[in-house]
Enzyme design. Structure first.
Site, mmCIF file in Angstrom:
data_model
loop_
_atom_site.group_PDB
_atom_site.id
_atom_site.type_symbol
_atom_site.label_atom_id
_atom_site.label_comp_id
_atom_site.label_asym_id
_atom_site.label_seq_id
_atom_site.Cartn_x
_atom_site.Cartn_y
_atom_site.Cartn_z
ATOM 1 N N ASP A 113 7.809 17.554 28.858
ATOM 2 C CA ASP A 113 8.271 16.359 28.147
ATOM 3 C C ASP A 113 7.197 15.267 28.093
ATOM 4 O OD1 ASP A 113 10.602 17.626 27.616
ATOM 5 O OD2 ASP A 113 11.921 16.214 28.627
ATOM 6 N N ASP A 149 -0.856 -4.993 -17.622
ATOM 7 C CA ASP A 149 -1.264 -3.715 -17.064
ATOM 8 C C ASP A 149 -0.087 -3.010 -16.386
ATOM 9 O OD1 ASP A 149 -3.711 -2.015 -16.120
ATOM 10 O OD2 ASP A 149 -2.421 -2.269 -14.365
ATOM 11 N N GLY A 159 -2.500 2.059 -14.654
ATOM 12 C CA GLY A 159 -2.397 1.227 -15.839
ATOM 13 C C GLY A 159 -2.576 1.975 -17.141
ATOM 14 N N LEU A 160 -3.554 1.558 -17.900
ATOM 15 C CA LEU A 160 -3.772 2.114 -19.231
ATOM 16 C C LEU A 160 -4.107 3.592 -19.184
ATOM 17 C CD1 LEU A 160 -5.791 -0.847 -20.674
ATOM 18 C CD2 LEU A 160 -3.447 -0.213 -21.207
#
Lengths: 429, 518
Positions: free
Chosen positions: B36, B286, B421-422
């Protein structure tokens, strides 16, 4: 174990004085055997590992696997919940349901390992009965095998040992008069192929590997089987194979040029290959390994190294670092010293090294800090805290995940130890 | 018994570790089997902490089970006290120790240590990590701050004239998703508002800090998954009001400021939003390509609810799915989901979440590291918004999620995985060029994915197999850029179903396009 099996597996004394071993009891900072699923499942691509355990087990495997590297893993956990414990649900019925669900989702699976955990063992859930019941249901499509990876029974690499020991029970018996070589222990495919080529050149064969690359191509075992162990942590597997009549070929482990040569030599001797012929055959590769090691000698020679216990590979790796790279050993810790397998490596360690078995991590850290070693080999829980104290570390887990065996990997193995030191020299920040 | 591939939360004792590790002067003695101790690496590797967590494990083995594991626990607790000299000790069991029923609380009491000992009862087969953290923090606060509680019925004295209002920040822990930077951001915001921050807890707090929690005028609950239980107790016991708005996103941060000002009885400060860029960035042309992007959101309750609000109000996305693995806060998530007209997914089953994503075919997934894998396989953009954490969720740079700077960070980290964006329009324009053929990878993914083939698209769901695409229509569909193809297929099929058509022709495709719009 049968008397003849025990005899077959026993090894001649090395004639060396018994090394003194430091044994302390306290907190043991080690993984449990479930961790070995991380490399086992990659070795056998048609096998699935189902841990029967708790949320802790699931969390451990996902954390040890570098947190979710594999999008579609071939391991999972059947998490026991309060309904199971309270007896509201029949755990065997539940397990059958979960296995059915799993196999329906993964029709490509040919072997299913039911892996026991701390909780399943404490509540005495009988997974071996469950495995034979489930095998009956799902054979011949899927074979179901069980083993324990629990922390109360196993540490870290011992999970591979219990897995391979369980697999041994399922191997077909080879004809007693048929001599063959079995290499036991997970090796990356590329390393396996290298060894296969060498054995072929030496005229040693047929050669089989355990575990196999496919669960449909299990090796066979019988009185003619000679076993070379690729890993030092396979004590139970050694016993299981001995029970099947196989004979262990005692050898140091194939780390480094010397280690690999001695390991291959054990097989060559068993096949009665003349020494000169053997040396000639391995010479080009051995020299290449030595050339590769040369790059790291300068970095590692004289460096003081301290091993915390993790993988049981520590004595063999320490031997390699000392004899082939000139490192100085301070302490070689191992979670468990399987004397039958690592005696030859232990005997090659220089006098004066502290060899420790088991752990009290706090006391070991005290010794480590007092010794101020140049490099500490330890687990992931300790590495960054030690680095923050200015002590350079190498994570032990990488030693089981990376190809490190054999001639062609000797340089890579040395590089794993050299890299933290080189990095320390480079950084000016 | 539940089949689990990945887990969103660890066991409850890991939650307790997150509290102990966040604090100073606290030590946790955990009755647990060997193995553990793996949990240490969560903190030392994932979070890159430079200290071991303050946890001692008994690491019992099979051979101890036949003997005296209770004695083993007592020795471990005694040794831990002597070695670490903590101010407070937590004791408890992990899942396996719970089964052997050694009662760490009783055993620790028998040691009569000269410090407060908090006995934790964290049922491992029932509860999970966040619950464990919340329960541990609550028990710790009760034990340490409890002795300073006013007598029942005594009202809080009003703040002295001219004194600055003060608060505590509750909830940040070790291994929290951006907690470190959120605290810096919100502390700065509160100070600008004229509110003193007395104690931040549990992160970097000492037990003495916990003892004086009651001194502040009110509590700011940043992470209800961790601090709600403790804050509720403080409210009842010390009559401290709590601020519960979670300041993730611009609008939520504005609401947070309003709530703080109202609880503190102060006026709003000016110029708090000087560095807030999300509103303008989102309005700039944008960003128009973000309009109506279909997002699926999954995470802890607080982060999922906050993400849905940002997605919808601040980025103009369409929320098509919302869910959480925090069952304790299921009601809040259901209420939020209703706002967006979707059905909440309350599940900690990774497979179920994956199934839902496949069905919904979103254009973006906002999820955890787990959903990142799902999205990667399905070829969908993804940003991580919530724990469970990964080493990447502890960036070297300042990177909060909360406050106005947090909103800036969120804008960047959500928008970058989408086409830039574009670029999306250019892709349409150039889609027949060799660089832009269907199997070419998006350029921004190439470095991550290497030269591997594109991940296969999600299989189209076929709720009823009666709709057939004729070959011409199938060919026409392939001319549509891959990132909107799934949507086009889905819209066309649902249109065909609506119209009772068994076959989809090129005409059906364009009819559907006209019907649904872009």
């Amino acid at each position: 174990m049968s008397a003849s099996g025990a005899g077959a597996i026993a090894r001649e004394g090395t004639g060396c004085p018994e090394p003194e071993i430091l044994r302390q009891r306290g907190q043991r900072e080690v993984f449990c055997g479930l961790t070995s699923i991380v490399w086992l499942h990659r070795k056998i691509p048609d096998a699935f590992f189902l841990v029967v355990g708790s949320r802790t087990c699931a969390h451990l495997i996902q954390s040890a696997a570098g947190v979710m590297i594999f999008a579609e893993p071939r391991f999972a956990t059947a998490i026991i919940d309060e309904r199971d414990l309270a007896g509201l649900a029949d755990m065997n019925v539940e397990l059958d349901r979960v296995v059915g669900q799993l196999l329906a989702r993964r029709p490509d699976i040919r072997m299913l390992f039911l892996v026991g955990s701390c909780p399943s063992e404490v509540i005495k859930l009988d997974l071996s009965r469950a495995a034979s019941r489930l095998s009956q249901i799902h054979m011949p499509q899927v074979r179901v095998v069980n083993y324990s990876g629990s922390g109360i029974e196993t540490t870290f690499t011992q999970g591979e040992d219990t897995c391979l020991a369980a697999l041994t029970e399922h191997l077909d018996t080879a004809p007693a008069d048929e001599r063959s070589l079995l290499v036991a222990g997970c090796l990356p495919d590329i390393v396996e192929d290298q060894f296969r080529r060498i054995f072929e050149e030496l005229g040693i064969g047929p050669v089989q590997f355990l575990p196999p690359r496919s669960s449909l191509a299990l090796p066979t075992v019988g009185r003619g089987t000679r076993v070379l162990f690729a890993q030092p942590f396979l004590g139970e597997t050694a016993q299981a194979l001995a029970k099947r009549g196989a004979q262990l070929l005692p050898a140091p482990f194939p780390f480094g040029a010397e280690g690999t040569a001695l390991w291959l030599k054990a097989a060559a001797d068993a096949w009665g290959i003349p020494d000169l012929e053997f040396r000639k055959a391995i010479a080009p590769r051995r020299e290449r390994a030595q050339r590769a090691l040369q790059h790291y000698r300068e970095t590692l020679a004289g460096k003081r190294i301290f091993f915390f216990p993790d993988t049981q590979m520590e004595p063999s790796l320490a031997r390699f670092l000392h004899r082939e790279l000139g490192a100085e050993l301070i302490e070689v810790g191992s979670p468990y010293l399987n004397r039958q397998l690592v005696d030859m490596d232990l005997a090659m360690l220089p006098p004066g090294v502290t060899i420790s078995e088991g752990q009290d991590v706090e006391m070991q850290l005290d010794r480590c800090r007092a010794a101020q070693p140049d490099l500490v080999v330890c687990g992931l829980g300790l590495a960054n805290p030690l680095e923050a104290e200015g002590i350079t570390t190498k994570w032990a887990i990488e030693l089981v995940f990376s190809p490190v065996h054999g001639f062609e990997q000797a340089g890579d193995l040395a590089e794993l130890f050299a890299r933290p030191l080189v990095r320390g020299q480079r950084l000016r920040v | 018994m539940q089949l689990t591939v990945w887990t969103y939360e660890g066991p409850p004792h890991v939650g307790a570790m997150r509290i102990a590790t966040a604090m100073k002067g606290v030590h946790y003695v955990l009755h647990a089997p060997q193995g553990d101790t793996y949990a240490d690496l969560l903190f030392t590797m994932i979070e890159r902490r430079n200290h071991r967590p303050p946890v001692t494990y008994t690491t019992f083995q099979a051979r101890d089970l036949g003997g005296d594991t209770a004695e083993l626990f007592k020795r471990a607790a005694q040794d831990a006290y002597e070695r670490f000299k903590p101010e407070v000790m937590l004791v408890g069991s992990s899942c396996t120790a719970e089964l052997i029923q050694d009662d760490p609380g009783g055993l620790a009491k028998a040691l009569a240590l000269p410090i407060p000992v908090v006995a934790l009862e964290l049922p491992a087969y029932q509860k999970k990590e966040n619950w464990g953290a919340a329960e541990t923090f609550y028990q710790l606060v009760r034990t340490v701050a409890g002795p300073n509680a006013p007598a029942p019925g005594v009202e809080r004295a009003p703040r002295a004239d001219g004194a600055r209002p003060s608060c505590n920040i509750l909830g940040p822990t070790a291994l929290g998703f951006r907690h470190r930077d959120d605290v810096t951001e919100i502390r700065g915001l509160l100070e600008k508002l004229g509110v003193d921050v007395r104690v931040v807890a549990p992160l970097d707090a000492t037990p003495s800090d916990i003892a004086r929690l009651g001194e502040a005028d009110f509590n700011v609950v940043l992470y209800p998954e961790i601090a709600h239980t403790a804050a509720t107790w403080l409210k009842r016991t010390f009559r401290q009001p709590m601020v519960t708005t979670i300041p993730i996103g611009v609008n939520a941060t504005r609401d947070f400021i309003e709530e703080v000002c109202s609880v503190a009885g102060i006026g709003k400060a000016d110029a708090l939003e000087a560095q807030s860029r999300l509103p303008w960035y989102s309005r700039s042309v944008d960003s128009s390509y973000l309009t109506g992007k279909r997002v699926f959101i999954f995470g802890d309750a607080s982060h999922a609810i906050a993400a849905a609000r940002i997605a919808s109000e601040e980025l103009g996305f369409a929320v098509v799915g919302l869910g959480t693995y925090s069952r304790e806060f299921a009601r809040d998530v259901r209420a939020a989901a209703e706002k967006y007209g979707v059905e909440a997914l309350i599940s900690d089953d990774y497979l179920e979440v994956e199934q839902r994503i496949v069905e919904l075919q979103p254009e973006m997934v906002l999820g955890t590291q787990m959903e990142r894998h799902i999205a990667k396989r399905l070829g969908i953009a993804c940003a991580v918004i919530s724990a469970p954490v990964h080493v990447q969720d502890f960036p070297a740079r300042y990177s909060p999620q909360m406050g106005f700077e947090g909103a800036n960070v969120i804008f960047d980290s959500w928008v970058h995985p989408l086409m830039m964006g574009l670029e999306e329009h250019l892709l349409v324009l150039f889609r027949d060029d060799p660089e832009f053929h269907d199997d070419a990878k998006a350029s921004h993914l190439a470095s991550v994915e290497g030269t591997a083939e594109r991940a296969p698209q999600a299989p189209a769901p076929t709720p009823d197999a009666i709709i057939v695409w004729n070959p011409d229509a199938e060919t026409e569909l392939k001319k549509i850029p891959f990132f909107v193809r799934g949507k086009a297929r889905r819209n066309t099929e649902s249109y065909a179903r609506e119209q009772g058509l068994g076959t989809i022709s090129v005409e059906t495709l364009y009819d559907a396009k006209a019907h649904f719009g872009r």
